[in-house]
Structures are given as structure tokens and as C-alpha cells.
Design an enzyme around this catalytic site. Structure first.
Site, short mmCIF file in Angstrom:
data_model
loop_
_atom_site.label_atom_id
_atom_site.label_comp_id
_atom_site.label_asym_id
_atom_site.label_seq_id
_atom_site.Cartn_x
_atom_site.Cartn_y
_atom_site.Cartn_z
N GLY A 15 -15.13 4.99 4.66
CA GLY A 15 -14.34 6.15 5.10
C GLY A 15 -14.83 6.61 6.46
O GLY A 15 -15.91 6.21 6.92
N ALA B 156 -20.20 0.72 3.90
CA ALA B 156 -19.44 0.21 2.74
C ALA B 156 -20.21 -0.86 1.97
O ALA B 156 -20.05 -1.00 0.76
CB ALA B 156 -18.09 -0.33 3.21
N GLU C 16 0.85 -1.19 0.00
CA GLU C 16 0.00 0.00 0.00
C GLU C 16 0.88 1.24 0.00
O GLU C 16 1.88 1.29 0.72
CB GLU C 16 -0.89 0.03 1.26
CG GLU C 16 -1.77 1.28 1.29
CD GLU C 16 -2.42 1.54 2.64
OE1 GLU C 16 -3.41 0.87 2.95
OE2 GLU C 16 -1.91 2.41 3.38
N TYR D 221 -11.30 -5.78 10.32
CA TYR D 221 -10.64 -5.23 11.52
C TYR D 221 -10.43 -6.33 12.55
O TYR D 221 -11.36 -6.68 13.30
CB TYR D 221 -11.52 -4.10 12.09
CG TYR D 221 -11.71 -2.99 11.08
CD1 TYR D 221 -10.85 -1.90 11.04
CD2 TYR D 221 -12.72 -3.06 10.12
CE1 TYR D 221 -11.00 -0.90 10.09
CE2 TYR D 221 -12.88 -2.06 9.16
CZ TYR D 221 -12.01 -0.99 9.15
OH TYR D 221 -12.15 -0.02 8.20
P1 FAD Z 1 -17.89 -0.10 7.01
O1 FAD Z 1 -17.62 -1.47 6.58
O2 FAD Z 1 -19.12 0.57 6.51
O3 FAD Z 1 -17.93 -0.11 8.62
C1 FAD Z 1 -17.95 1.07 9.39
C2 FAD Z 1 -18.62 0.82 10.72
O4 FAD Z 1 -20.03 0.64 10.54
C3 FAD Z 1 -18.15 -0.43 11.45
O5 FAD Z 1 -18.18 -0.17 12.83
C4 FAD Z 1 -19.17 -1.48 11.08
O6 FAD Z 1 -19.30 -2.49 12.06
C5 FAD Z 1 -20.46 -0.65 10.93
N1 FAD Z 1 -21.34 -1.14 9.85
C6 FAD Z 1 -20.96 -1.55 8.61
N2 FAD Z 1 -22.02 -1.85 7.86
C7 FAD Z 1 -23.11 -1.62 8.62
C8 FAD Z 1 -24.51 -1.73 8.39
N3 FAD Z 1 -25.00 -2.13 7.23
N4 FAD Z 1 -25.36 -1.37 9.41
C9 FAD Z 1 -24.87 -0.96 10.61
N5 FAD Z 1 -23.56 -0.83 10.88
C10 FAD Z 1 -22.69 -1.15 9.90
N6 FAD Z 1 -9.70 5.40 5.00
C11 FAD Z 1 -9.53 6.38 4.08
O7 FAD Z 1 -10.02 7.50 4.27
N7 FAD Z 1 -8.83 6.17 2.93
C12 FAD Z 1 -8.26 4.97 2.64
O8 FAD Z 1 -7.64 4.81 1.59
C13 FAD Z 1 -8.41 3.91 3.58
N8 FAD Z 1 -7.88 2.68 3.35
C14 FAD Z 1 -8.09 1.66 4.24
C15 FAD Z 1 -7.57 0.39 3.96
C16 FAD Z 1 -7.76 -0.66 4.86
C17 FAD Z 1 -7.21 -2.03 4.51
C18 FAD Z 1 -8.46 -0.45 6.07
C19 FAD Z 1 -8.63 -1.57 7.06
C20 FAD Z 1 -8.99 0.81 6.36
C21 FAD Z 1 -8.82 1.87 5.46
N9 FAD Z 1 -9.34 3.15 5.69
C22 FAD Z 1 -9.15 4.17 4.77
C23 FAD Z 1 -10.07 3.45 6.94
C24 FAD Z 1 -11.61 3.30 6.78
O9 FAD Z 1 -12.08 4.24 5.84
C25 FAD Z 1 -12.26 3.55 8.15
O10 FAD Z 1 -11.90 2.54 9.05
C26 FAD Z 1 -13.76 3.78 8.13
O11 FAD Z 1 -14.15 4.32 9.38
C27 FAD Z 1 -14.60 2.53 7.90
O12 FAD Z 1 -14.61 2.14 6.58
P2 FAD Z 1 -15.20 0.68 6.21
O13 FAD Z 1 -15.19 0.57 4.76
O14 FAD Z 1 -14.53 -0.36 7.01
O15 FAD Z 1 -16.71 0.89 6.72
#
Ligand code: FAD
Length: 284
Positions: free
Chosen positions: A109, A125, A20, A145
Site C-alpha cells: 500500500g 510487501a 478488478e 510495475y
Molecule cells: P512493495 O512491493 O513493498 O514495493 C514498494 C516499494 O518499495 C517499491 O519501490 C519497491 O521497489 C520497494 N521495496 C519493496 N521491497 C523492498 C525491500 N525489501 N527493501 C527495500 N525496498 C523495497 N493500493 C491500494 O491501496 N489498494 C489496492 O487494492 C491496490 N491494488 C493494487 C493492485 C495492483 C495490481 C497494483 C500494481 C497496485 C495496487 N495498489 C493498491 C497500489 C500499491 O499499494 C502501491 O503501488 C504501493 O505503493 C506499493 O505496494 P507494493 O505491494 O507494490 O509494495
């Protein structure tokens, strides 16, 4: 090459290495340095290079860099949806596909503090994954996570939510970095128990400095084992010794993961080749 194909190959015992990077803080001026670091890492034949998107809330436009990187690497751009409307997301993902890129890391995000930029067209997401799946042929990676997402009430709820991304069409799970392999192993076990069969790729971050470790562990749930804490203290005035300790620790960590058939090692390089390449020399 698509994620399914890359990590399908891993099943025959090959270790899959990927990196990355992030868009340099000084914009295009920093591209030369970034490409130099990547040149050093090229010899490890990365299956893909991923590029972060707006991490830390920055609005650094990375699209030009995506295009440049795609000429030399199989690239997986990250994309976060909280700041974009449906139309903007559609335009972005189609542009990525038009560059003949095959993979994307689909992320919600962090929720922006400035509510005026929070578009709310996608709340989680899994909604983004469904959208990308419906609109493109991109292969989709999602975040996992090992110690639970910072907003999740508990790890089981977080895995239930991970399953929503998988059911929406994700092809691979890339984890948050971790330093305690036991957290990763028990996470993978729970993920499997929940019925998810996708490859879980371990997020690996070299230990570069006290500042880096303090910043990263304040932003997410990441346990720091006593051995690392002790060495952070021991080498607080000796950055080279700390880096060398980090190389030795993370090499050991990776060896144990490989021994336990991890699907892949995804190195958070922090745009620096030195520690990552030393670790790879030690383990390959
Ligand atoms: P989600 O999967 O949507 O989860 C977010 C939270 O909501 C979690 O607590 C989950 O349990 C909860 N949740 C998910 N779906 C639901 C649902 N349907 N109903 C209720 N609750 C739900 N950030 C950046 O800004 N730029 C990047 O390039 C970036 N790259 C990353 C790469 C990796 C490998 C990782 C692990 C993280 C990265 N992040 C990045 C950080 C990420 O954007 C944050 O952790 C963000 O807060 C969550 O994104 P997510 O896609 O995991 O969200």
C-alpha cells in the site's frame, strides 16, 4: 481455484481473463449496480475477480463485499498492510480463509501521509507475503510495475525487490496498467533474467475519459503513447468517440499481448462493464 492452478492452465495456450473491481463509493447502496455490471462480464468466464482494498487511502470496509462476491466468483481480495498491526493482519487473513477464499493479492500500500495511521509492523510487501505464507494456505498474488514503482530508484532495483516477494512465496505477479506493450515485454524479459519464473499477468485498463487518464497517470509511472495523447486532445469534447477510440486501441493492445502468449489479461474495469466487454468481444 488457486492462482497456480489458474495460470498453469494458461500454458496450453488458453487466454486467462480476470477482472478488478473496487468497493462502490456509496457503500452498500452501490452493490446492486456493481453486481449488474459483473453480471454482464460473467459471460467471459473470468478465472477470478479481484477486489481492491482501501485504494486511495479510503477506509471503505470491503469485507462484506468480499463475502458477497465470493458466492458468485472465484475472488481474490487485495490487502494492504501499512495501516494494520500484525494482529490485525492475522485476523483479516484468517477471516478471508474462513470464507473458503483461496487467493489474496498481498500489497504494502502507499505510505499514508498521516503518520499516526502508519503502523510499520510491515515495511514492505515481501514481509506480508512471508506472514500470509506462514499463517494460511492462501495462494498469493503480488504487484509488479512494468515501468518501475514510483518510489523505486530504477527498474532493476524494483525487480530485485519483486524477487523478494517471489522468494517469500508469491504465486503470480499482477502488473500495474500500461498502454505501451513494449514496456511490458521488456519488463517480462528483465523479470525472467532475474530468475523469476512466475506468470506475469498484464494489467489492462480501458480508456473511459480524460479525467480518468489524467488521474491515473499522475499517480504512477505509466507512459501514454503519442497516439493516445493525440486522441485525448482530438476527442476532448466528444466522450463517446474517446471511449470508442479506447476500445479500439486497447483491443489492439490485447491482441498483441495474446499473440505474444501473455499469461493473463487482468482488466481494471473501474466497475463499468461496457468498454471491457466490447474489448473482449473484439479479442476472443
Ligand atoms: P512493495 O512491493 O513493498 O514495493 C514498494 C516499494 O518499495 C517499491 O519501490 C519497491 O521497489 C520497494 N521495496 C519493496 N521491497 C523492498 C525491500 N525489501 N527493501 C527495500 N525496498 C523495497 N493500493 C491500494 O491501496 N489498494 C489496492 O487494492 C491496490 N491494488 C493494487 C493492485 C495492483 C495490481 C497494483 C500494481 C497496485 C495496487 N495498489 C493498491 C497500489 C500499491 O499499494 C502501491 O503501488 C504501493 O505503493 C506499493 O505496494 P507494493 O505491494 O507494490 O509494495
Amino acid at each position: 481455484m488457486k492462482l497456480k492452478e489458474i495460470y498453469g492452465k494458461g500454458k496450453d495456450g488458453k487466454s486467462i481473463i480476470s477482472f478488478e473491481v473496487f468497493p462502490p463509493k456509496n457503500g452498500e447502496e452501490g452493490y446492486v449496480d456493481l453486481f449488474e455490471e459483473l453480471e454482464t462480464l460473467k459471460k467471459y468466464n473470468p478465472s477470478l475477480v479481484s477486489l481492491t482494498y482501501g485504494a486511495g487511502g479510503s477506509s471503505n470496509n470491503s469485507f462484506k463485499l468480499v463475502e458477497l462476491l465470493s458466492k458468485s466468483f472465484n475472488i481474490m481480495p487485495h490487502f494492504t498492510c501499512v495501516r494494520s498491526t500484525r494482529n490485525e493482519v492475522e485476523t483479516h487473513i484468517k477471516e478471508i480463509e474462513n470464507l473458503n477464499i483461496e487467493n489474496i493479492l498481498a500489497l504494502r500500500g502507499d505510505i499514508p501521509e498521516d503518520k499516526s495511521v502508519y503502523k510499520k509492523d510491515f515495511l514492505y510487501a515481501n514481509e506480508l507475503v512471508s506472514f500470509i505464507q506462514a499463517k494460511t494456505n492462501l495462494s498469493i498474488g503480488v504487484a509488479g510495475y512494468p515501468e518501475g514503482h514510483i518510489d523505486a530508484p530504477d527498474i532493476n532495483t524494483d525487480i530485485e525487490n519483486l524477487k523478494k516477494k517471489v522468494d517469500a512465496g508469491a504465486d503470480a505477479i499482477f502488473t500495474q496498467l500500461f498502454y505501451d506493450n513494449n514496456k511490458f515485454f521488456s519488463y517480462v524479459e528483465r523479470v525472467r533474467k532475474s530468475g523469476i519464473e512466475l506468470p506475469v499477468i498484464a494489467g489492462i485498463m480501458p480508456i473511459l475519459s480524460i479525467k480518468q487518464m489524467t488521474r491515473i497517470t499522475s499517480m504512477a509511472k505509466i507512459s501514454i503513447p503519442e497516439e493516445i495523447k493525440n486522441n485525448l486532445e482530438k476527442f476532448k469534447d466528444s466522450p463517446d468517440d474517446l471511449k470508442n477510440f479506447g476500445i479500439e486501441y486497447v483491443s489492439r493492445q490485447c491482441r498483441e499481448l495474446l499473440k505474444n502468449n501473455v499469461a493473463g489479461l487482468h482488466f481494471y474495469t473501474l466497475n463499468k462493464a461496457y468498454s471491457t466487454s466490447k474489448i473482449l468481444d473484439n479479442i476472443l
